[in-house]
Scaffold this active site. Structure first.
Site, PDB file in Angstrom:
ATOM      1  N   ARG A   1       0.826  -1.213   0.000  1.00 47.46           N
ATOM      2  CA  ARG A   1       0.000   0.000   0.000  1.00 47.46           C
ATOM      3  C   ARG A   1       0.857   1.259   0.000  1.00 47.46           C
ATOM      4  O   ARG A   1       0.562   2.214  -0.723  1.00 47.46           O
ATOM      5  CB  ARG A   1      -0.944   0.023   1.205  1.00 47.46           C
ATOM      6  CG  ARG A   1      -2.056  -1.022   1.127  1.00 47.46           C
ATOM      7  CD  ARG A   1      -2.914  -1.015   2.359  1.00 47.46           C
ATOM      8  NE  ARG A   1      -2.077  -1.305   3.517  1.00 47.46           N
ATOM      9  CZ  ARG A   1      -2.354  -0.943   4.762  1.00 47.46           C
ATOM     10  NH1 ARG A   1      -3.440  -0.248   5.029  1.00 47.46           N
ATOM     11  NH2 ARG A   1      -1.564  -1.260   5.746  1.00 47.46           N
TER      12      ARG A   1
ATOM     13  N   ASN B   1      -6.300  -2.606   2.035  1.00 52.60           N
ATOM     14  CA  ASN B   1      -6.265  -4.059   2.173  1.00 52.60           C
ATOM     15  C   ASN B   1      -7.687  -4.587   2.272  1.00 52.60           C
ATOM     16  O   ASN B   1      -8.553  -3.957   2.886  1.00 52.60           O
ATOM     17  CB  ASN B   1      -5.505  -4.473   3.440  1.00 52.60           C
ATOM     18  CG  ASN B   1      -4.013  -4.345   3.294  1.00 52.60           C
ATOM     19  OD1 ASN B   1      -3.483  -4.250   2.190  1.00 52.60           O
ATOM     20  ND2 ASN B   1      -3.314  -4.345   4.408  1.00 52.60           N
TER      21      ASN B   1
END
Length: 116
Positions: free
Chosen positions: A41, A59
């Protein structure tokens, strides 16, 4: 004497003027593979900012990562290409495979962020 709430914010010139959405695309991208617990990320956020793409990354509970990326077609393509290159590097923990891509309507956004 005038009184106002101390937490009230006045609109800034950037916030007051809507961003022109002409020519922008927005894709919802789902990546599978080794994409959680490896800094994916944060990597995507950095790449998106380099490519001048807005949107978010988060996520998912099933181990995948979902990205909404918005920009010109060249900018969004540059982001997906950069993610592919990052996954192909020899010295990286990330092994991301694009599983799905869905076109969405562009939105008013200013930056790219990580969503929890």
């Amino acid at each position: 004497m005038s009184w106002s709430w101390p937490w009230s914010r006045k609109a800034t010139p950037e916030a007051a003027e809507p961003r022109n959405l002409d020519g922008l695309i927005r894709w919802r991208l789902r990546y599978t593979g080794r994409v959680q617990g490896v800094g994916f990320r944060f990597t995507v956020r950095g790449l998106a900012r380099e490519c001048k793409v807005t949107g978010w990354v988060k996520n998912l509970d099933d181990g995948d990562v979902l990205i909404e990326a918005q920009g010109t077609p060249d900018q969004v393509s540059a982001l997906t290409d950069a993610i592919k290159r990052e996954s192909a590097r020899e010295r990286t923990w990330v092994r991301a495979t694009l599983a799905t891509r869905e076109e969405l309507a562009p939105q008013q956004e200013q930056d790219f962020r990580i969503v929890h």
